[in-house]
Design a protein around this motif. Structure first.
Motif, PDB file in Angstrom:
ATOM      1  N   GLY A  13      -0.092 -47.141 -34.316  1.00  0.00           N
ATOM      2  CA  GLY A  13       1.261 -46.724 -34.661  1.00  0.00           C
ATOM      3  C   GLY A  13       1.397 -46.022 -35.991  1.00  0.00           C
ATOM      4  O   GLY A  13       2.480 -45.996 -36.587  1.00  0.00           O
ATOM      5  N   LEU A  16       4.081 -43.247 -35.969  1.00  0.00           N
ATOM      6  CA  LEU A  16       5.425 -43.802 -36.003  1.00  0.00           C
ATOM      7  C   LEU A  16       5.802 -44.214 -37.420  1.00  0.00           C
ATOM      8  O   LEU A  16       6.923 -43.968 -37.877  1.00  0.00           O
ATOM      9  CB  LEU A  16       5.529 -45.012 -35.069  1.00  0.00           C
ATOM     10  CG  LEU A  16       5.483 -44.737 -33.565  1.00  0.00           C
ATOM     11  CD1 LEU A  16       5.513 -46.052 -32.790  1.00  0.00           C
ATOM     12  CD2 LEU A  16       6.641 -43.848 -33.144  1.00  0.00           C
ATOM     13  N   TYR A  20       8.754 -42.675 -39.947  1.00  0.00           N
ATOM     14  CA  TYR A  20       9.726 -43.534 -40.608  1.00  0.00           C
ATOM     15  C   TYR A  20       9.855 -43.167 -42.086  1.00  0.00           C
ATOM     16  O   TYR A  20      10.964 -43.023 -42.612  1.00  0.00           O
ATOM     17  CB  TYR A  20       9.307 -44.995 -40.462  1.00  0.00           C
ATOM     18  CG  TYR A  20      10.092 -45.949 -41.334  1.00  0.00           C
ATOM     19  CD1 TYR A  20      11.322 -46.445 -40.922  1.00  0.00           C
ATOM     20  CD2 TYR A  20       9.601 -46.347 -42.576  1.00  0.00           C
ATOM     21  CE1 TYR A  20      12.047 -47.308 -41.721  1.00  0.00           C
ATOM     22  CE2 TYR A  20      10.324 -47.206 -43.379  1.00  0.00           C
ATOM     23  CZ  TYR A  20      11.542 -47.694 -42.944  1.00  0.00           C
ATOM     24  OH  TYR A  20      12.249 -48.534 -43.748  1.00  0.00           O
ATOM     25  N   LYS A 140       8.107 -53.384 -30.997  1.00  0.00           N
ATOM     26  CA  LYS A 140       8.706 -52.155 -30.499  1.00  0.00           C
ATOM     27  C   LYS A 140       8.942 -51.211 -31.680  1.00  0.00           C
ATOM     28  O   LYS A 140       8.837 -51.606 -32.840  1.00  0.00           O
ATOM     29  CB  LYS A 140      10.025 -52.449 -29.786  1.00  0.00           C
ATOM     30  CG  LYS A 140       9.877 -53.342 -28.563  1.00  0.00           C
ATOM     31  CD  LYS A 140      11.236 -53.624 -27.935  1.00  0.00           C
ATOM     32  CE  LYS A 140      11.099 -54.535 -26.734  1.00  0.00           C
ATOM     33  NZ  LYS A 140      12.415 -54.881 -26.124  1.00  0.00           N
ATOM     34  N   LYS A 141       9.272 -49.960 -31.390  1.00  0.00           N
ATOM     35  CA  LYS A 141       9.471 -48.974 -32.448  1.00  0.00           C
ATOM     36  C   LYS A 141      10.499 -49.450 -33.468  1.00  0.00           C
ATOM     37  O   LYS A 141      10.262 -49.388 -34.681  1.00  0.00           O
ATOM     38  CB  LYS A 141       9.908 -47.638 -31.851  1.00  0.00           C
ATOM     39  CG  LYS A 141      10.205 -46.542 -32.870  1.00  0.00           C
ATOM     40  CD  LYS A 141      10.556 -45.245 -32.160  1.00  0.00           C
ATOM     41  CE  LYS A 141      10.879 -44.132 -33.153  1.00  0.00           C
ATOM     42  NZ  LYS A 141      12.169 -44.374 -33.835  1.00  0.00           N
ATOM     43  N   GLU A 145       9.965 -50.395 -37.524  1.00  0.00           N
ATOM     44  CA  GLU A 145      10.752 -49.799 -38.590  1.00  0.00           C
ATOM     45  C   GLU A 145      11.449 -50.865 -39.424  1.00  0.00           C
ATOM     46  O   GLU A 145      11.544 -50.744 -40.652  1.00  0.00           O
ATOM     47  CB  GLU A 145      11.765 -48.820 -38.000  1.00  0.00           C
ATOM     48  CG  GLU A 145      11.098 -47.582 -37.406  1.00  0.00           C
ATOM     49  CD  GLU A 145      12.083 -46.641 -36.746  1.00  0.00           C
ATOM     50  OE1 GLU A 145      13.232 -47.078 -36.478  1.00  0.00           O
ATOM     51  OE2 GLU A 145      11.723 -45.478 -36.508  1.00  0.00           O
TER      52      GLU A 145
END
Length: 282
Positions: A13, A16, A20, A140-141, A145
């Motif tokens: 990740g 991702l 962020y 999860k995303k 975050e």
């Protein structure tokens, strides 16, 4: 200067995470070859950049021969850096690679499990130097975050959502970047009051006219409650910007008044707001 190196297991990740930090105002670079890190840092020191995040990982091939030397040079430059290391279990990494149908950087023979084991061994020393380690396996995303927010921004304003409030006239078209579009053409129109026609929703007389009707009071109560419900839900999904467009016929009276009143309502909740009356001068 904040200088963050994001690294870790392939498929854990890192992209991702980089996205962020980019949303939080960092200058971001993905897949920077390790041999270029110190040169890149020197350029950053000569610029106006204050927050840097970059991903450098096993895709750089001659990874460790260059990386640790580059980190030493960062220290010689007097640059304080942090390392964020992302990881996940073998089973989860295998599943992610199978779902994405991408090849692991170290997988030359179709043996992904062996490639992951080799990468984990190569990253072992770097993992030991990390200031933060996150196991993304069950995240999860939005949860990733939130974890990043707690680790890096817990002492700052935790409200990541920037809200753009836009008034507009339907006769000039709906704003193309709007996430929510609200039509207030059903409210009584000050345009038909001669003394108010050439004023706008920024004028108190127009606001008083729009606000005096029971339908306006009832609508504002329901609409503001809806917005109050929606904003935290958007935040949970990791949304960083929301554009709410409110339209009337010409974009001068009812939409401007409603945007201004919604801004007053949201300002009490300390949201990061911007206001644009797009068609007020047309």
């Amino acid at each position: 200067m904040e200088f963050l190196l994001i690294t870790g297991m392939s498929g854990a990740g890192k992209s991702l995470a980089l996205n962020y930090f980019e949303d939080r105002g960092y200058f971001c670079v993905d897949n920077l070859p390790p041999a270029l890190i110190s040169k890149f840092a020197e350029l950053c020191l000569q610029s106006d950049l204050t927050k840097i995040a970059l991903v450098s990982d096993i895709r750089g091939r001659e990874f460790f021969n260059e990386l640790f030397r580059e980190l030493s040079q960062l220290e010689e430059l007097g640059l304080n850096y942090n390392i964020l290391f992302l990881e996940a279990s073998d089973d989860i990494l295998i599943r992610r690679y199978k779902e994405s149908r991408r090849r692991h950087p170290l997988d030359n023979e179709g043996r992904i499990l062996e490639a992951i084991a080799r990468e984990r061994k190569l990253l072992e020393e770097l993992r030991g130097k990390a200031s933060k380690i996150i196991d993304t396996g069950e995240l999860k995303k939005a949860e990733l975050e939130e974890e990043l927010n707690q680790l890096y921004f817990s002492d700052q304003d935790n409200n990541l959502l920037h809200i753009s409030l836009i008034s507009f006239g339907f006769k000039y078209g709906i704003p193309r970047d709007a996430d929510l579009v609200i039509d207030v053409r059903f409210l009584p129109n000050p345009y038909y009051v001669e003394s108010l026609r050439y004023q706008t929703g920024n004028d108190q007389e127009v606001q008083d006219y729009v606000l005096k009707w029971p339908v306006t009071e009832k609508f504002y109560q329901k609409f503001f409650n809806l917005v109050n419900f929606l904003l935290p839900e958007y935040q949970k999904e990791g949304k960083s910007h929301l554009a709410i467009a409110i339209g009337c016929t010409g974009g001068k009276h009812r939409s401007v008044t409603t945007v201004n009143k919604l801004a007053e309502f949201l300002d009490k909740k300390s949201y990061n707001l911007s206001i644009e009356h797009r068609d007020i001068n047309k």
